[in-house]
Structures are given as C-alpha cells and as structure tokens.
Design a protein around this motif. Structure first.
Motif, PDB file in Angstrom:
ATOM      1  N   SER A   5       0.824  -1.210   0.000  1.00  0.00           N
ATOM      2  CA  SER A   5       0.000   0.000   0.000  1.00  0.00           C
ATOM      3  C   SER A   5       0.860   1.263   0.000  1.00  0.00           C
ATOM      4  O   SER A   5       1.958   1.294   0.554  1.00  0.00           O
ATOM      5  CB  SER A   5      -0.935   0.005   1.203  1.00  0.00           C
ATOM      6  OG  SER A   5      -0.209   0.057   2.393  1.00  0.00           O
ATOM      7  N   ASN A   6       0.341   2.280  -0.643  1.00  0.00           N
ATOM      8  CA  ASN A   6       0.987   3.594  -0.755  1.00  0.00           C
ATOM      9  C   ASN A   6       2.340   3.577  -1.448  1.00  0.00           C
ATOM     10  O   ASN A   6       3.112   4.527  -1.313  1.00  0.00           O
ATOM     11  CB  ASN A   6       1.118   4.266   0.619  1.00  0.00           C
ATOM     12  CG  ASN A   6      -0.231   4.588   1.212  1.00  0.00           C
ATOM     13  OD1 ASN A   6      -1.163   4.937   0.490  1.00  0.00           O
ATOM     14  ND2 ASN A   6      -0.356   4.438   2.513  1.00  0.00           N
ATOM     15  N   ALA A   7       2.645   2.521  -2.180  1.00  0.00           N
ATOM     16  CA  ALA A   7       3.876   2.501  -2.978  1.00  0.00           C
ATOM     17  C   ALA A   7       3.654   3.345  -4.229  1.00  0.00           C
ATOM     18  O   ALA A   7       2.551   3.394  -4.767  1.00  0.00           O
ATOM     19  CB  ALA A   7       4.238   1.080  -3.357  1.00  0.00           C
ATOM     20  N   VAL A   8       4.702   4.010  -4.676  1.00  0.00           N
ATOM     21  CA  VAL A   8       4.646   4.834  -5.884  1.00  0.00           C
ATOM     22  C   VAL A   8       5.588   4.210  -6.908  1.00  0.00           C
ATOM     23  O   VAL A   8       6.774   4.033  -6.635  1.00  0.00           O
ATOM     24  CB  VAL A   8       5.078   6.287  -5.587  1.00  0.00           C
ATOM     25  CG1 VAL A   8       5.106   7.108  -6.857  1.00  0.00           C
ATOM     26  CG2 VAL A   8       4.173   6.905  -4.539  1.00  0.00           C
ATOM     27  N   VAL A   9       5.036   3.884  -8.081  1.00  0.00           N
ATOM     28  CA  VAL A   9       5.842   3.331  -9.170  1.00  0.00           C
ATOM     29  C   VAL A   9       5.924   4.401 -10.252  1.00  0.00           C
ATOM     30  O   VAL A   9       4.902   4.773 -10.840  1.00  0.00           O
ATOM     31  CB  VAL A   9       5.229   2.023  -9.717  1.00  0.00           C
ATOM     32  CG1 VAL A   9       6.081   1.463 -10.834  1.00  0.00           C
ATOM     33  CG2 VAL A   9       5.060   0.998  -8.598  1.00  0.00           C
ATOM     34  N   ALA A  23       5.492  -1.640   1.280  1.00  0.00           N
ATOM     35  CA  ALA A  23       4.561  -0.529   1.451  1.00  0.00           C
ATOM     36  C   ALA A  23       5.314   0.792   1.590  1.00  0.00           C
ATOM     37  O   ALA A  23       6.345   0.860   2.249  1.00  0.00           O
ATOM     38  CB  ALA A  23       3.696  -0.767   2.681  1.00  0.00           C
ATOM     39  N   GLY A  24       4.804   1.822   0.932  1.00  0.00           N
ATOM     40  CA  GLY A  24       5.392   3.153   1.020  1.00  0.00           C
ATOM     41  C   GLY A  24       6.660   3.366   0.218  1.00  0.00           C
ATOM     42  O   GLY A  24       7.260   4.428   0.291  1.00  0.00           O
ATOM     43  N   SER A  25       7.060   2.374  -0.553  1.00  0.00           N
ATOM     44  CA  SER A  25       8.284   2.498  -1.356  1.00  0.00           C
ATOM     45  C   SER A  25       8.062   3.413  -2.557  1.00  0.00           C
ATOM     46  O   SER A  25       6.946   3.552  -3.045  1.00  0.00           O
ATOM     47  CB  SER A  25       8.721   1.117  -1.853  1.00  0.00           C
ATOM     48  OG  SER A  25       9.056   0.284  -0.774  1.00  0.00           O
ATOM     49  N   VAL A  26       9.141   4.029  -3.022  1.00  0.00           N
ATOM     50  CA  VAL A  26       9.111   4.821  -4.255  1.00  0.00           C
ATOM     51  C   VAL A  26      10.029   4.110  -5.241  1.00  0.00           C
ATOM     52  O   VAL A  26      11.253   4.105  -5.075  1.00  0.00           O
ATOM     53  CB  VAL A  26       9.581   6.275  -4.012  1.00  0.00           C
ATOM     54  CG1 VAL A  26       9.615   7.038  -5.326  1.00  0.00           C
ATOM     55  CG2 VAL A  26       8.666   6.967  -3.012  1.00  0.00           C
ATOM     56  N   VAL A  27       9.421   3.504  -6.251  1.00  0.00           N
ATOM     57  CA  VAL A  27      10.171   2.698  -7.220  1.00  0.00           C
ATOM     58  C   VAL A  27      10.584   3.599  -8.381  1.00  0.00           C
ATOM     59  O   VAL A  27       9.759   3.987  -9.197  1.00  0.00           O
ATOM     60  CB  VAL A  27       9.327   1.498  -7.723  1.00  0.00           C
ATOM     61  CG1 VAL A  27      10.170   0.592  -8.593  1.00  0.00           C
ATOM     62  CG2 VAL A  27       8.732   0.725  -6.558  1.00  0.00           C
ATOM     63  N   SER A  28      11.878   3.931  -8.429  1.00  0.00           N
ATOM     64  CA  SER A  28      12.375   4.829  -9.468  1.00  0.00           C
ATOM     65  C   SER A  28      13.240   4.101 -10.494  1.00  0.00           C
ATOM     66  O   SER A  28      13.607   4.679 -11.506  1.00  0.00           O
ATOM     67  CB  SER A  28      13.172   5.976  -8.837  1.00  0.00           C
ATOM     68  OG  SER A  28      14.237   5.457  -8.070  1.00  0.00           O
ATOM     69  N   ARG A  29      13.586   2.837 -10.207  1.00  0.00           N
ATOM     70  CA  ARG A  29      14.369   2.016 -11.147  1.00  0.00           C
ATOM     71  C   ARG A  29      13.690   0.667 -11.300  1.00  0.00           C
ATOM     72  O   ARG A  29      12.985   0.219 -10.401  1.00  0.00           O
ATOM     73  CB  ARG A  29      15.768   1.772 -10.610  1.00  0.00           C
ATOM     74  CG  ARG A  29      16.610   3.003 -10.535  1.00  0.00           C
ATOM     75  CD  ARG A  29      18.026   2.614 -10.210  1.00  0.00           C
ATOM     76  NE  ARG A  29      18.600   3.618  -9.333  1.00  0.00           N
ATOM     77  CZ  ARG A  29      19.739   3.497  -8.720  1.00  0.00           C
ATOM     78  NH1 ARG A  29      20.439   2.391  -8.864  1.00  0.00           N
ATOM     79  NH2 ARG A  29      20.200   4.443  -7.958  1.00  0.00           N
ATOM     80  N   CYS A  42      13.465   2.928  -3.759  1.00  0.00           N
ATOM     81  CA  CYS A  42      13.326   1.486  -3.615  1.00  0.00           C
ATOM     82  C   CYS A  42      14.605   0.764  -4.034  1.00  0.00           C
ATOM     83  O   CYS A  42      15.178   1.042  -5.085  1.00  0.00           O
ATOM     84  CB  CYS A  42      12.148   1.022  -4.473  1.00  0.00           C
ATOM     85  SG  CYS A  42      11.613  -0.634  -4.123  1.00  0.00           S
ATOM     86  N   ARG A  43      15.071  -0.152  -3.173  1.00  0.00           N
ATOM     87  CA  ARG A  43      16.268  -0.948  -3.458  1.00  0.00           C
ATOM     88  C   ARG A  43      15.988  -2.413  -3.158  1.00  0.00           C
ATOM     89  O   ARG A  43      15.226  -2.734  -2.251  1.00  0.00           O
ATOM     90  CB  ARG A  43      17.434  -0.485  -2.599  1.00  0.00           C
ATOM     91  CG  ARG A  43      17.811   0.958  -2.853  1.00  0.00           C
ATOM     92  CD  ARG A  43      19.194   1.255  -2.335  1.00  0.00           C
ATOM     93  NE  ARG A  43      19.474   2.688  -2.379  1.00  0.00           N
ATOM     94  CZ  ARG A  43      19.896   3.324  -3.453  1.00  0.00           C
ATOM     95  NH1 ARG A  43      20.058   2.689  -4.583  1.00  0.00           N
ATOM     96  NH2 ARG A  43      20.144   4.611  -3.415  1.00  0.00           N
ATOM     97  N   VAL A  44      16.640  -3.290  -3.924  1.00  0.00           N
ATOM     98  CA  VAL A  44      16.486  -4.724  -3.720  1.00  0.00           C
ATOM     99  C   VAL A  44      17.146  -5.102  -2.398  1.00  0.00           C
ATOM    100  O   VAL A  44      18.305  -4.769  -2.151  1.00  0.00           O
ATOM    101  CB  VAL A  44      17.096  -5.518  -4.891  1.00  0.00           C
ATOM    102  CG1 VAL A  44      17.079  -7.008  -4.598  1.00  0.00           C
ATOM    103  CG2 VAL A  44      16.346  -5.215  -6.180  1.00  0.00           C
ATOM    104  N   VAL A  45      16.399  -5.813  -1.544  1.00  0.00           N
ATOM    105  CA  VAL A  45      16.906  -6.244  -0.241  1.00  0.00           C
ATOM    106  C   VAL A  45      17.445  -7.661  -0.328  1.00  0.00           C
ATOM    107  O   VAL A  45      18.498  -7.960   0.217  1.00  0.00           O
ATOM    108  CB  VAL A  45      15.784  -6.168   0.820  1.00  0.00           C
ATOM    109  CG1 VAL A  45      16.264  -6.688   2.158  1.00  0.00           C
ATOM    110  CG2 VAL A  45      15.269  -4.765   0.950  1.00  0.00           C
ATOM    111  N   ARG A  46      16.698  -8.542  -1.021  1.00  0.00           N
ATOM    112  CA  ARG A  46      17.130  -9.931  -1.136  1.00  0.00           C
ATOM    113  C   ARG A  46      16.342 -10.635  -2.230  1.00  0.00           C
ATOM    114  O   ARG A  46      15.267 -10.179  -2.616  1.00  0.00           O
ATOM    115  CB  ARG A  46      16.962 -10.665   0.190  1.00  0.00           C
ATOM    116  CG  ARG A  46      15.524 -10.906   0.587  1.00  0.00           C
ATOM    117  CD  ARG A  46      15.471 -11.649   1.916  1.00  0.00           C
ATOM    118  NE  ARG A  46      14.125 -12.034   2.252  1.00  0.00           N
ATOM    119  CZ  ARG A  46      13.557 -13.189   1.915  1.00  0.00           C
ATOM    120  NH1 ARG A  46      14.215 -14.070   1.202  1.00  0.00           N
ATOM    121  NH2 ARG A  46      12.335 -13.474   2.281  1.00  0.00           N
TER     122      ARG A  46
END
Length: 60
Positions: A5-9, A23-29, A42-46
């Motif tokens: 929820s509330n993620a921005v792509v 939730a709440g992430s901003v996906v810029s890549r 947003c960054r890859v964690v695993r």
C-alpha cells in the motif's frame, strides 16, 4: 508481483515477475524478477528463494 500500500511506481519502471515491493516504497528504477525491494528510493533487499516458496505453500 505484489505491491504494498501507498507505494509509488514511477513511469517507465518495470517490476519483474514474482517481485515484492514494500509498502510506502518509491520505485524509481526497474526491479528484477523474484526479489524483495523496499525503501525510498526502492532498493532490492534480497532474492526470493525456493525455500521461501516452499515455506509459504507448506504453511497453508
């Protein structure tokens, strides 16, 4: 794919098959397939492993 929820792509970004966006992430890549990604930006964690998938199906 699952997007919290509330993620921005942002426009032009691709999210790979089976990925999870927190939730709440901003996906810029673009996000590769079968990974967990969170944050601003947003960054890859695993990666999502076979063990993750087995645990999920065994519990239900």
């Amino acid at each position: 794919m699952w997007i919290g929820s509330n993620a921005v792509v942002l426009p032009g970004v691709r999210i790979g098959y089976g990925s999870v966006i927190g939730a709440g992430s901003v996906v810029s890549r673009s996000i590769p397939p079968m990974t967990v990604a969170v944050g601003t930006p947003c960054r890859v964690v695993r990666p999502i492993t076979d063990e993750d998938l087995t645990t999920r199906t065994a519990g239900h």
